[in-house]
Design a protein around this motif. Structure first.
Motif, PDB file in Angstrom:
ATOM      1  N   GLU A   1     -33.379  -6.861 -41.231  1.00 17.66           N
ATOM      2  CA  GLU A   1     -33.093  -7.775 -42.340  1.00 17.66           C
ATOM      3  C   GLU A   1     -31.898  -8.667 -42.040  1.00 17.66           C
ATOM      4  O   GLU A   1     -31.916  -9.866 -42.334  1.00 17.66           O
TER       5      GLU A   1
ATOM      6  N   SER B   1     -32.758 -12.636 -41.862  1.00 20.54           N
ATOM      7  CA  SER B   1     -32.191 -13.525 -42.880  1.00 20.54           C
ATOM      8  C   SER B   1     -31.100 -14.417 -42.297  1.00 20.54           C
ATOM      9  O   SER B   1     -30.920 -15.544 -42.744  1.00 20.54           O
ATOM     10  N   SER B   2     -30.405 -13.947 -41.282  1.00 17.73           N
ATOM     11  CA  SER B   2     -29.375 -14.785 -40.654  1.00 17.73           C
ATOM     12  C   SER B   2     -29.993 -15.910 -39.827  1.00 17.73           C
ATOM     13  O   SER B   2     -29.500 -17.033 -39.829  1.00 17.73           O
TER      14      SER B   2
ATOM     15  N   TYR C   1     -33.197 -17.165 -40.168  1.00 18.61           N
ATOM     16  CA  TYR C   1     -34.178 -18.003 -40.853  1.00 18.61           C
ATOM     17  C   TYR C   1     -33.894 -18.232 -42.328  1.00 18.61           C
ATOM     18  O   TYR C   1     -34.708 -18.834 -43.020  1.00 18.61           O
TER      19      TYR C   1
ATOM     20  N   ALA D   1     -32.166 -16.668 -46.216  1.00 20.15           N
ATOM     21  CA  ALA D   1     -32.330 -15.486 -47.064  1.00 20.15           C
ATOM     22  C   ALA D   1     -33.582 -15.525 -47.940  1.00 20.15           C
ATOM     23  O   ALA D   1     -33.900 -14.545 -48.595  1.00 20.15           O
TER      24      ALA D   1
ATOM     25  N   ARG E   1     -37.797 -16.011 -48.874  1.00 23.79           N
ATOM     26  CA  ARG E   1     -38.963 -15.183 -48.531  1.00 23.79           C
ATOM     27  C   ARG E   1     -39.508 -15.444 -47.138  1.00 23.79           C
ATOM     28  O   ARG E   1     -40.117 -14.573 -46.544  1.00 23.79           O
TER      29      ARG E   1
ATOM     30  N   TRP F   1     -38.317 -15.693 -44.159  1.00 20.88           N
ATOM     31  CA  TRP F   1     -37.748 -15.167 -42.917  1.00 20.88           C
ATOM     32  C   TRP F   1     -38.611 -14.080 -42.294  1.00 20.88           C
ATOM     33  O   TRP F   1     -38.632 -13.927 -41.075  1.00 20.88           O
ATOM     34  N   THR F   2     -39.343 -13.327 -43.094  1.00 19.19           N
ATOM     35  CA  THR F   2     -40.152 -12.255 -42.518  1.00 19.19           C
ATOM     36  C   THR F   2     -41.280 -12.813 -41.643  1.00 19.19           C
ATOM     37  O   THR F   2     -41.534 -12.296 -40.555  1.00 19.19           O
TER      38      THR F   2
END
Length: 92
Positions: free
Chosen positions: A10, A14-15, A17, A19, A21, A23-24
């Motif tokens: 995480e 999140s860093s 791409y 914070a 949705r 980024w996953t």
């Protein structure tokens, strides 16, 4: 400071791409896995046959290099525009 693999996933995702949705999906693509595989790792049920920390370090390096190259290209573009601007004024 000790952390779990899901926490590290995480933090990296999140860093790199943002914070939100998305980024996953971007992290899964960067790690060359499906979103469902990434989900399994994020809940602690992923297979232990991959060195995800090593893969994330490689991904960070690739992203850094790509951003550096983009920064250089943008600097060249900026210089080109400044040079073109000095050549004359046009009605835009």
């Amino acid at each position: 400071m000790k952390s779990t693999l899901p926490q590290r996933i995480e933090i990296v995702g999140s860093s790199l791409y943002g914070a939100g949705r998305g980024w996953t999906t971007a992290l899964a693509r960067g790690l060359k896995m499906s979103r469902s595989q990434l989900f399994e790792y994020r809940i602690g049920r992923g297979k232990r046959d991959r060195d995800l920390d090593g893969e994330m370090l490689d991904l960070i390096d690739r992203e850094r290099d790509a951003n550096s190259a983009r920064g250089m290209a943008l600097t060249k573009l900026r210089h080109r525009l400044l040079a073109l601007r000095k050549g004359g004024v046009d009605a835009a």
